[in-house]
Design a protein around this motif. Structure first.
Motif, short mmCIF file in Angstrom:
data_model
loop_
_atom_site.label_atom_id
_atom_site.label_comp_id
_atom_site.label_asym_id
_atom_site.label_seq_id
_atom_site.Cartn_x
_atom_site.Cartn_y
_atom_site.Cartn_z
N THR A 221 76.14 106.49 97.94
CA THR A 221 75.53 107.75 97.53
C THR A 221 74.01 107.61 97.52
OG1 THR A 221 77.45 108.19 96.13
CG2 THR A 221 75.49 109.53 95.74
N VAL A 309 80.75 111.00 90.28
CA VAL A 309 79.83 111.04 91.42
C VAL A 309 80.15 112.22 92.33
CG1 VAL A 309 78.99 109.81 93.45
CG2 VAL A 309 79.45 108.54 91.35
N THR A 354 78.92 102.83 86.35
CA THR A 354 78.80 104.18 86.90
C THR A 354 78.89 105.25 85.80
OG1 THR A 354 79.73 103.41 89.01
CG2 THR A 354 79.63 105.78 88.66
N TYR A 358 76.02 108.08 84.75
CA TYR A 358 76.29 109.48 84.44
C TYR A 358 75.70 109.84 83.07
CZ TYR A 358 79.15 113.77 84.02
OH TYR A 358 79.58 115.06 83.88
#
Length: 471
Positions: A221, A309, A354, A358
């Motif tokens: 990403t 994501v 991850t 966030y």
């Protein structure tokens, strides 16, 4: 005829030349040795991580198109429990087992750790658990490194270095940040101390792992800070940096550090609470899955499931959306904290990083609105700083900011990461981390004390205080 002075001079020069030649020869041997060891490690780790990323993305997209799978999350939790009970051995300890093995080799990192965590992490995401992927990648790298160490019959010292290289390769390849992976591999072992004797192997393994993932056509990403610092700020005629903006970043960094503390403590305490009150162990993930389902109904949307994501629907709050105005709710960061702490605290598998991205990016979005600051910049700062506080790796996270967002604002990255690191206190998601140098020049914690020891002392102190009161 040569005088004694000249003789002494030439003898000294000759000796120095021999010493220098021997030193550089040994350095060359060291580099070639670790290149030889890092090459298969990086290729193997990168290949398995590439497979893992593909399976993870496929499972997440499959759940998006089949939302009813969330109702099977409690059953998936039971399956994960029995998978580890049957084949896991010590693998249940995850990243902490690898860190322990680096400090005190002997227990061993079982080779089945990598495949088990890969399968169970995919199961967690397929059925809607809120978890990450870095823990899985690190365990893949660590288990492959330990297997290679056994094959090559390495010494105890070399095993430690190869395990750090495995951590670096897994981390660098899963996020596409090879330099961050190398620094993370040597920084995560102990607070305040860097294992520079392992930096070359970690760098080799991380770069090779990242190249391998790219060779398998796996894309990472991309993130972008949509902010350019102008020349019209306080004292702009004398300074290169905006002091008012830096003041806001320092305040935000304190909040980021406290968010790291809350996240780490919540995961540890949820785990302890369930273990204390539920004797039938397979019931713990079952109840955890039920709670996640109920929370999803309470919130009224599925934004806090999975990685966070990929968007499930156009208005989803994701890491990418948090880089834009209105791209996060005021309490998105808190909901993600709760969802992830329950998921991981009740025995589901995956990483924490991850979700920390966030939590940090959505918290940065909210703080930017409150403080009239650039949204995308503060989302990026939260992204790396909350991670820095929870993993106690501020240098690696500063480098990650450069690799992901560019080096233009490296001073802001460092300011946010190191302040968050200090304000997260002596806690973190890896309880086996040693305290090399205590935060805040405190003499309270001895060298080599683990974060688990600190937490137990803190819990004991609080229990003693509360024991005076009857409820």
């Amino acid at each position: 005829m040569m005088t004694p002075t000249y003789k002494s001079y030439f003898l000294l020069v000759g000796m120095l030349r021999k010493i220098t030649q021997l030193e550089h020869y040994s350095i060359l041997k060291y580099l070639l040795k670790w290149l030889f060891l890092s090459l298969p490690l990086g290729i193997a780790t990168g290949s398995v991580v590439a497979l893992f990323i593909w399976l993870l993305n496929t499972s997440i997209l499959f759940r998006f198109s089949h939302p009813y799978l969330l109702y099977f999350l409690p059953i998936a939790g039971i399956a994960i429990h029995f998978i580890y009970k049957a084949w896991g051995k010590s693998s249940e300890k995850g990243n902490n087992l690898i860190i322990d093995e680096i400090h005190k080799p002997g227990g061993g990192v079982p080779p089945q750790m990598g495949p088990l965590v890969l399968i169970t992490t995919v199961l967690t995401h397929l059925f809607g658990g809120s978890a990450g992927r870095e823990g899985t990648a690190v365990q893949i790298g660590g288990s492959i490194a330990r297997l290679f160490a056994k094959w090559f019959k390495l010494s105890e010292r070399d095993i430690k270095v190869l395990l750090m290289a495995g951590i670096a390769s897994g981390f660098g390849s899963v996020f596409g940040t090879p330099l961050t992976g190398a620094i993370f591999g040597i920084e995560v072992i102990a607070l305040g101390k860097l294992k520079y004797d392992a930096i070359i192997p970690c760098l080799f393994a991380s770069i090779i792992g990242d190249i391998t993932v790219n060779a398998w056509q796996i894309k990472h990403t991309g993130y972008h800070i949509n902010f350019t610092q102008g020349n019209n700020f306080l004292f702009s005629g004398y300074l290169h940096w905006d002091l008012l903006l830096m003041s806001k970043i320092m305040i935000a960094a304190i909040v980021f550090g406290l968010a790291s503390y809350v996240f780490s403590e919540m995961i540890h305490n949820i785990k302890k609470l369930f273990l204390k009150f539920i004797s039938v162990k397979w019931l713990i993930p079952f109840i955890g899955g039920v709670i996640i389902i109920l929370l999803t109904f309470l919130v009224g949307k599925s934004d806090y499931l999975g990685l966070g994501v990929n968007p499930e629907y156009p208005e989803s709050v994701t890491i990418l959306s948090s880089f834009t105005n209105g791209g996060a709710d005021a309490l998105s960061w808190l909901w993600k904290t709760v969802f992830t702490a329950i998921t991981l605290g009740t025995g589901f598998k995956g990483g924490e990083v991850t979700p920390l991205f966030y939590i940090g990016s959505t918290l940065g979005n909210s703080l930017a609105v409150l403080m009239d600051a650039p949204v995308s910049l503060f989302a990026a700062l939260g992204f790396i700083a909350v991670f820095a506080g929870a993993t106690n790796t501020p240098l690696a996270c500063t480098i990650m900011g450069v690799e992901l967002f560019g080096g233009e604002y490296i001073l802001y990255f460092a300011l946010a990461c190191f302040i968050a690191y200090f304000f997260s206190g002596h806690t973190g998601i890896y309880s086996s981390q040693r305290i090399g140098i205590a935060k805040g020049w405190s003499n309270k914690y001895a060298d080599e004390t683990t974060l688990k020891d600190v937490q137990e002392k803190r819990d004991g102190y609080l229990a003693m205080k509360f024991s005076k009161y009857k409820f």
